[in-house]
Design a protein around this motif. Structure first.
Motif, PDB file in Angstrom:
ATOM      1  N   PHE A  81     -77.968  20.894   7.641  1.00 35.55           N
ATOM      2  CA  PHE A  81     -78.990  20.079   6.995  1.00 35.55           C
ATOM      3  C   PHE A  81     -78.884  18.625   7.443  1.00 35.55           C
ATOM      4  CE2 PHE A  81     -76.743  17.593   3.710  1.00 35.55           C
ATOM      5  CZ  PHE A  81     -75.496  18.190   3.756  1.00 35.55           C
ATOM      6  N   ILE A 136     -83.904  17.966  15.123  1.00 36.62           N
ATOM      7  CA  ILE A 136     -83.936  19.157  14.261  1.00 36.62           C
ATOM      8  C   ILE A 136     -83.946  20.427  15.113  1.00 36.62           C
ATOM      9  CG2 ILE A 136     -85.469  20.462  12.700  1.00 36.62           C
ATOM     10  CD1 ILE A 136     -86.016  17.780  11.270  1.00 36.62           C
ATOM     11  N   SER A 137     -84.708  20.399  16.192  1.00 32.09           N
ATOM     12  CA  SER A 137     -84.759  21.556  17.074  1.00 32.09           C
ATOM     13  C   SER A 137     -83.450  21.714  17.856  1.00 32.09           C
ATOM     14  CB  SER A 137     -85.955  21.402  18.025  1.00 32.09           C
ATOM     15  OG  SER A 137     -85.792  22.211  19.150  1.00 32.09           O
ATOM     16  N   GLN A 140     -80.693  22.826  15.531  1.00 33.95           N
ATOM     17  CA  GLN A 140     -81.078  23.896  14.614  1.00 33.95           C
ATOM     18  C   GLN A 140     -80.785  23.538  13.157  1.00 33.95           C
ATOM     19  OE1 GLN A 140     -80.279  27.847  15.811  1.00 33.95           O
ATOM     20  NE2 GLN A 140     -81.161  27.501  17.820  1.00 33.95           N
ATOM     21  N   ILE A 141     -81.307  22.400  12.746  1.00 35.62           N
ATOM     22  CA  ILE A 141     -81.161  21.949  11.362  1.00 35.62           C
ATOM     23  C   ILE A 141     -82.183  22.692  10.500  1.00 35.62           C
ATOM     24  CG2 ILE A 141     -81.389  19.972   9.809  1.00 35.62           C
ATOM     25  CD1 ILE A 141     -80.506  18.202  12.220  1.00 35.62           C
ATOM     26  N   GLU A 142     -81.704  23.330   9.422  1.00 37.97           N
ATOM     27  CA  GLU A 142     -82.602  24.146   8.598  1.00 37.97           C
ATOM     28  C   GLU A 142     -83.213  23.386   7.430  1.00 37.97           C
ATOM     29  OE1 GLU A 142     -81.565  28.551   7.949  1.00 37.97           O
ATOM     30  OE2 GLU A 142     -79.644  27.509   7.968  1.00 37.97           O
ATOM     31  N   MET A 143     -82.411  22.505   6.816  1.00 41.65           N
ATOM     32  CA  MET A 143     -82.849  21.898   5.556  1.00 41.65           C
ATOM     33  C   MET A 143     -82.695  20.382   5.590  1.00 41.65           C
ATOM     34  SD  MET A 143     -81.145  24.680   2.989  1.00 41.65           S
ATOM     35  CE  MET A 143     -79.744  24.899   4.081  1.00 41.65           C
ATOM     36  N   ALA A 144     -83.492  19.715   4.721  1.00 40.16           N
ATOM     37  CA  ALA A 144     -83.425  18.257   4.618  1.00 40.16           C
ATOM     38  C   ALA A 144     -83.271  17.833   3.164  1.00 40.16           C
ATOM     39  CB  ALA A 144     -84.680  17.627   5.202  1.00 40.16           C
ATOM     40  N   GLY A 164     -90.209  21.112  12.234  1.00 42.91           N
ATOM     41  CA  GLY A 164     -89.593  22.432  12.206  1.00 42.91           C
ATOM     42  C   GLY A 164     -88.603  22.673  11.082  1.00 42.91           C
TER      43      GLY A 164
END
Lengths: 207, 207
Positions: A81, A136-137, A140-144, A164
């Motif tokens: 994240f 983010i890409s 591979q960050i999923e959450m913020a 993304g």
């Protein structure tokens, strides 16, 4: 991840927290019923979603059930994240110790203020907001964690979605409008205070 | 405050938030059912606790129902709170604008570190922790935001209870042991991340 219903996921998550803190070798579904208010039938049905045989008449063993729930909910792997908005709240989270985040890994911080990005001390890299999509890409960050002021929150959420992001933890006091496939959790401190205050017995006879 | 059941209070609080954001003149119980998942029967029964006649067949008017819920839940009056532990998170909350707290009023901050109490900039008075009982009683502070590190949280909670606090919002990742008449709400950010992460669709085919 097993495609179980959302309410089942929520109950299993809650059950996992209870069991993690439990020091007994086994808990029965009626014991869980007493702690949570869910019926024994609901509890057994939820646990059945995990697929294995986790015992029932003699109770469930936390040492077996907790890892099974973690695995079914996808909490047994690294989840990445970022923090968006590096004001007081955002930088407080930025500077939590890495171990405090448990299975989650803080990868980066973002702010529209380039000056702040350059000056702030941080244990993870900081980037200007226009680099969101790239970072983010790439990582591979999923959450913020969305920690920007209320007036900037909707625009920041839209940038995150375009970049993304897959889920948002929203600290601002507004309901974000994002595509339905992007889950949002609102964690506004005043809402928590309200929930607490309605349980508080008011002062009587105190000077 | 009306002595209604806790689940009714929680549902009314949630309903109030939905209605506050609603711009229609009236919402029906079946519309609320669609938004919340609660049955129309439950919704009508909850609203009946408010005592008045708020309409039902033509729907409920938010402009009438919201103030009625606020009053029944005790959210229509000044509620006072303090911040305990003035590290990064505590001082972030200390410096939120007064208006952000809505019906709540931040009265004071406490820290065991006397040096920190003297140096920190703050819009409200700061006190060393040993003054808790005096200040909480003098200003009739009802609630505390507990922002101390995990290792200090249980001891700080005990001090707060001895000082007369009526409710605690706990930001530390542990279950506090306090007398049952003192409600505690746990607002740990990792728990919120876990709840979010189990709803997140994982990255597929992203490089």
């Amino acid at each position: 991840m097993v495609h179980m219903p959302e309410p089942t996921k929520e109950r299993l998550l809650h059950l996992m927290r209870i069991l993690e803190k439990s020091e007994v070798p086994a808990v029965t579904s009626s014991h869980i019923e007493g702690l949570t208010g869910w019926s024994s039938y609901t509890i057994r049905k939820d646990i059945a979603w995990l697929g294995g045989d986790y015992g029932s008449s003699n109770g469930y063993a936390p040492s077996v059930l907790v890892p099974a729930i973690k695995s079914a909910l996808g909490l047994d792997r690294d989840r990445r994240f970022c923090v968006v908005g590096l004001g007081r709240l955002g930088s407080a989270y930025l500077n939590l110790e890495a171990e405090a985040w448990e299975e989650f890994t803080l990868i980066a911080g973002f702010d529209t203020n380039v000056n702040r990005v350059e000056i702030l001390k941080s244990p993870v890299p900081l980037y200007p907001a226009y680099k969101m999509a790239e970072i983010i890409s790439r990582f591979q960050i999923e959450m913020a964690l969305l920690c920007v002021p209320e007036a900037a929150a909707q625009a920041a959420a839209e940038k995150l979605v375009a970049a993304g992001i897959r889920g948002i933890l929203n600290f601002a006091p507004l309901v974000l409008t994002v595509p339905s496939e992007i889950p949002v959790r609102n964690v506004y401190v005043v809402d928590a205070l309200r929930s607490l205050s309605i349980q508080v017995k008011t002062h009587i006879g105190q000077s």
